[in-house]
Every structure is written in C-alpha cells, then in structure tokens.
Design a protein around this motif. Structure first.
Motif, PDB file in Angstrom:
ATOM      1  N   ASN A 187       0.832  -1.201   0.000  1.00 31.59           N
ATOM      2  CA  ASN A 187       0.000   0.000   0.000  1.00 31.59           C
ATOM      3  C   ASN A 187       0.869   1.254   0.000  1.00 31.59           C
ATOM      4  O   ASN A 187       0.588   2.221  -0.717  1.00 31.59           O
ATOM      5  N   PHE A 188       1.942   1.226   0.784  1.00 30.34           N
ATOM      6  CA  PHE A 188       2.864   2.357   0.842  1.00 30.34           C
ATOM      7  C   PHE A 188       3.444   2.656  -0.539  1.00 30.34           C
ATOM      8  O   PHE A 188       3.483   3.810  -0.972  1.00 30.34           O
ATOM      9  N   MET A 189       3.861   1.613  -1.272  1.00 31.34           N
ATOM     10  CA  MET A 189       4.487   1.800  -2.574  1.00 31.34           C
ATOM     11  C   MET A 189       3.505   2.371  -3.594  1.00 31.34           C
ATOM     12  O   MET A 189       3.838   3.276  -4.368  1.00 31.34           O
ATOM     13  N   MET A 197      -4.346  -1.160  -3.747  1.00 31.56           N
ATOM     14  CA  MET A 197      -4.669  -0.407  -2.533  1.00 31.56           C
ATOM     15  C   MET A 197      -5.891  -0.998  -1.823  1.00 31.56           C
ATOM     16  O   MET A 197      -5.814  -1.323  -0.628  1.00 31.56           O
ATOM     17  N   PRO A 198      -7.039  -1.191  -2.502  1.00 29.05           N
ATOM     18  CA  PRO A 198      -8.170  -1.811  -1.815  1.00 29.05           C
ATOM     19  C   PRO A 198      -7.913  -3.259  -1.420  1.00 29.05           C
ATOM     20  O   PRO A 198      -8.377  -3.707  -0.367  1.00 29.05           O
ATOM     21  N   LEU A 199      -7.167  -4.011  -2.238  1.00 27.05           N
ATOM     22  CA  LEU A 199      -6.896  -5.409  -1.911  1.00 27.05           C
ATOM     23  C   LEU A 199      -5.980  -5.546  -0.704  1.00 27.05           C
ATOM     24  O   LEU A 199      -6.133  -6.467   0.103  1.00 27.05           O
ATOM     25  N   SER A 200      -5.016  -4.637  -0.559  1.00 26.71           N
ATOM     26  CA  SER A 200      -4.157  -4.690   0.623  1.00 26.71           C
ATOM     27  C   SER A 200      -4.973  -4.484   1.887  1.00 26.71           C
ATOM     28  O   SER A 200      -4.724  -5.115   2.925  1.00 26.71           O
ATOM     29  N   THR A 246       0.365   3.989   6.543  1.00 29.20           N
ATOM     30  CA  THR A 246       1.099   3.965   5.274  1.00 29.20           C
ATOM     31  C   THR A 246       0.434   4.879   4.249  1.00 29.20           C
ATOM     32  O   THR A 246       1.118   5.509   3.440  1.00 29.20           O
ATOM     33  N   THR A 247      -0.888   4.962   4.282  1.00 27.28           N
ATOM     34  CA  THR A 247      -1.612   5.820   3.341  1.00 27.28           C
ATOM     35  C   THR A 247      -1.309   7.291   3.584  1.00 27.28           C
ATOM     36  O   THR A 247      -1.224   8.083   2.634  1.00 27.28           O
ATOM     37  N   VAL A 248      -1.110   7.665   4.837  1.00 26.99           N
ATOM     38  CA  VAL A 248      -0.854   9.066   5.188  1.00 26.99           C
ATOM     39  C   VAL A 248       0.628   9.419   5.039  1.00 26.99           C
ATOM     40  O   VAL A 248       0.978  10.505   4.574  1.00 26.99           O
ATOM     41  N   VAL A 249       1.505   8.490   5.434  1.00 31.59           N
ATOM     42  CA  VAL A 249       2.940   8.782   5.431  1.00 31.59           C
ATOM     43  C   VAL A 249       3.518   8.784   4.017  1.00 31.59           C
ATOM     44  O   VAL A 249       4.410   9.586   3.694  1.00 31.59           O
TER      45      VAL A 249
END
Length: 506
Positions: free
Chosen positions: A24-26, A121-124, A147-150
C-alpha cells in the motif's frame, strides 16, 4: 476455497502485515513521487513541463479506471491471485518506466503501472482484514492508514532526492525490488487468505464506455492548450466523444443488471453531496502538490530535493492531527468537521496569494504545513457521511465510486491548473511589460556596469519570474474560492444515521 479462513498468528502474521502495508505504501507513494521530478523528466525527454504532467495524470486516470474492476477481479480470480499478479505487473511496468526514452513510452508504461496498481490499494486493505484476527482489525486498519498518510510525505522528498542525486529513472526502478519481495511474500504467506472464485460476468459494454469517455476527456484536457482548445478540430472531436460516451455510460449503467459502476447509489442525497464536495476539494488540494514543485524548480531555482521538502509539509500537518480527528468524529456532527476542514484549507490557500519570487523557504512551507491540518478533517468525516448514506449492501460500490472520483478529480485538477498556470503567466507577462519603464530600468543597470545584452537578460528573467509568481497567486486565489464552495455544499447532506465499518473506504 472458503471465506471461513483461520487468521494468521505469530511471525507469519507480522510478515504478512508488513507485506501488505509495504504494498500500500508503494502504490500511494507513486501518486506523489513523480510530482517533484517532472522538471527532470521534461528536461531529459526534451518536452515541456505541461507535457511532463502527463506522467502524473496518465497514472491517476489508469488507476481510477481499474478501481471499479477490483470486485470483479477478486471474484473471478481470487483476492490473493489478483494481488500477486498486480504486484508483478506493477514491478514490470515500473522497470519499463525507468527505461523509457520518449514521452510516449513513459506515458504508456505509466498507464500500465496504474492499471496494475489500481486494485492493490483496496486489496491490501481487504487482505489485512482477512489475515488479522477480528480483535486486531483496529490495529490492522491503523497500520494501513499510517502507510496511506505517510507515503505522500515521503514521496516528494524521496523523488527529489533521487532525481537530484541519481536520475529520474530511479524513482521507478526502486519499485522493482519492493514489488518482487511483496509478490513473493504474498505467494508464501497469504495462500490461506484466498477468496472463493466464481465465474462472474463482467459488464463489458460499461467498461468500454468508461474507458472511452474518461480517456477522451483526459486527452482533451492534456492536449487542449497545445492545440488552442476548441479552435482545433481534434479537441472538438475529443470533447464530443467524451460527452456522448458519458451520456451512453450513464444510460447503460443505470439499467444494467450487474453494472461495473453502480450509479444507483447517487440516489442517496448524502452520498451525492459528499462525493461532490470531495471531488472539488481534492482536485484543488492536488493542484498544490503538482504546481508548487514545478514553480519552485523552474522559476525560483530550487532543487528537486528542496521542492520535495516544501511539498511534503502538507503531509506532516495531516499526520499530527489525524488522532485528534478520530476522537472528534465520535463527538461532533461530521458535517461540521468537513466544513471546518475544507474551509481551513481554503483560508490557508489565501496565504499563498501574496507569494512573490523572493519568498523564503518558510514563507513557502508554512501554508503547506497549515493546510495539511485540514486534510484529515474532511477525508475521514466525508467517508462517514458518504458511505453512511447508502444501504449496507451498497457500501462496497459506493466506496469504489468515491475512490474513482477522488482519483479522477486529482487528474482533472492537474490538467486544468497547469493550463491556467501557463496561460496566466502569458497574460501577466503582457501586463508587466506594458507597465515596465524599460528606459529607467536600463539606465539604472547601465550605471551599474551591465552591458546591453546583460540588461536584456536581467529584464527578461525578472519579467518571467514575476509573471509566473502572479499566475500561481491567481491559481491559489481560485483554489481558495473552490474550497469555500466545497465546504459550504456539505450542509446539503443529511447527518449520517449509521456508522461505517472499518475497511469500507479505499
């Protein structure tokens, strides 16, 4: 395969959580890492900065188109299998992006990257809820949200550092080992989390119409300025195709038995109002993330690294206040939180209206930091309002549409704002030249020992710098007005009467 799975425990759970969080981060990182590298990319490929932003919009549009397909892909091939192949494709197209030696190749590969990355993203998020025990779902979503915010904070800094220290190609190459590790980790750790596979039909007509109108619309926006907009037959044709395609898409989707995008959720006033407010607010928020790095590098002499530092401050503000927003959301009307958050972002946009070409680092960074404070105040409560307005069985469809419109809004906002920025600089330049006392300026510079050629160069450089400064000021004035409108219309939505489950929003 069955949906009654046994959650992971111990080291296997820790490693699986790290794989999903890193994925998700990537994917989120790649939405911002290229923003500060546009100038480097444009220079290396011999294109204009306006054309360079296609690297951003092509990825966003492809990702937006693929998000509604996530549910069908999961049902048809399984969540883990879709996730794994998406990671492999994302890594492959990242490698090809790094090898690109032309704009056409880079844009095509970015489209491939967006198509593969869209479902990740949704699958993670979905797989985290499957591998973590129910009592730890809150912790799992906290890790995912972090991870979505950082990632948007790290993206500009990492992109700038890599572009300055190595080359822009490496902002894509760094994805390859990460994608390989995550794909391998998914194969080894997530087999037990696989979902049931069914022979589902796909709304082929709806998908083709979606690609048609979105593609034509985005091409119209990207190519419009270079082709003098509607004075060019190709732009007119694209506009007609987009309009007819959209009309046919809406007509088909509201009558289809299994639509690829369930537009029937728009019958709920709360959902319609919330996604409208979200689209306008996110579009103008994303404008700053794209325009500011370009302006800093092209006109103020900033390196990509320092442009990344300035841009990243908006994420810092968001991280600092996110815990506060979570606690306030259970005590206050979410509409009031949204109104405050978006209006705050509009007010902080006004701090940019007086920017000049001699602005220092903190004059540029402070509005970013302050504006980031408003971001969680509208993202989280807007989710509650929008998804709380639809029926429980419609939550997944509504969340997909919200994600689609948010991503599309960012792409559309980028295309429109870059055109406004460039055209506004031309107008501002004409106004400055008409009022410039060139004789007095030339005499002053001559007395300082400048030659005629140097005088012309100094005047031209000054005029260009100030014209772009005035242009970006005007863009942010319009952004502030748009934020105010987006904040006000949220009061048209009814107060949500049900809570939204964790993991409902992508």
């Amino acid at each position: 395969m069955t949906d009654d799975i046994k959650p992971l425990t111990g080291p296997a759970l820790l490693l699986a959580g790290m794989v999903l969080a890193l994925t998700n981060f990537m994917v989120v990182l790649d939405t911002t890492i290229a923003n500060v590298s546009v100038t480097h990319i444009a220079g290396a490929l011999g294109i204009s900065s306006t054309q360079g932003t296609w690297v951003i919009t092509s990825y966003a549009v492809a990702e937006a188109i693929c998000v509604p397909l996530t549910g069908w892909l999961t049902g048809r091939f399984g969540a883990v299998r879709t996730f794994t192949w998406g990671m492999i494709g994302f890594g492959l197209f990242s490698f090809l992006c790094g090898l690109s030696n032309s704009l056409a190749m880079l844009v095509v590969c970015r489209i491939g990257q967006g198509l593969c990355g869209g479902p990740l993203m949704p699958l993670s998020q979905t797989l985290m809820l499957r591998v973590f025990p129910k009592r730890q779902h809150g912790q799992a979503m906290s890790l995912w949200a972090t991870t979505t915010v950082v990632a948007p904070i790290i993206g500009p800094i990492l992109g700038g550092t890599i572009s300055d220290g190595w080359s822009w190609n490496w902002i894509f190459f760094i994805n390859v080992p990460v994608a390989a590790v995550c794909a391998y980790g998914a194969l080894r750790l997530l087999k037990s989390a696989e979902t049931r596979i069914e022979r589902l039909s796909v709304d082929k007509v709806g998908l083709m119409l979606l690609i048609l109108w979105v593609g034509a619309f985005q091409l119209m926006l990207d190519l419009g300025r270079e082709h003098d907009w509607f004075n060019d037959g190709m732009i007119v044709t694209l506009a007609v195709i987009a309009a007819i395609g959209l009309a046919l898409f809406v007509a088909w989707e509201v009558t289809a038995k299994q639509p690829i995008v369930d537009l029937r959720v728009f019958r709920h006033r709360g959902f319609t109002v919330s996604v409208t407010s979200l689209s306008f607010a996110f579009a103008v928020f994303f404008v700053a993330a794209v325009l500011i790095p370009q302006w800093l590098q092209q006109n103020l002499g900033y390196t990509a690294t320092y442009a990344g530092y300035v841009t990243a401050f908006s994420g810092v503000g968001a991280v600092l206040v996110s815990p506060l927003v979570v606690s306030l959301s259970t005590r206050f009307d979410p509409r009031a939180l949204v109104f405050f958050g978006i209006l705050w972002m509009g007010i902080t946009s006004l701090l940019r209206v007086q920017w000049a070409s001699n602005a220092d680092f903190w004059t540029l960074s402070l509005p970013q930091l302050l504006q980031g404070v408003g971001l969680p105040f509208f993202i989280v409560p807007l989710t509650t309002i929008g998804l709380g307005a639809v029926k429980p069985e419609e939550t997944a469809s509504a969340a997909g549409i919200m994600s689609f419109l948010r991503t599309m809004a960012g792409a559309v906002g980028t295309s429109i704002s870059t055109t406004m920025f460039a055209d506004g600089a031309v107008v501002a330049r004409s106004e400055i030249v008409s009022k410039l006392n060139s004789d007095a300026t030339s005499q002053t510079l001559t007395n300082s020992g400048f030659s005629l050629e140097q005088i012309r160069a100094v005047i031209e450089q000054t005029v260009v710098q100030e014209s772009y400064a005035l242009s970006i000021d005007h863009v942010f004035l319009l952004s502030a007005i748009t934020f105010a409108v987006a904040a006000t219309i949220i009061w048209l939505a009814p107060r949500p009467d049900r809570a939204v489950e964790a993991g409902a929003m992508h």
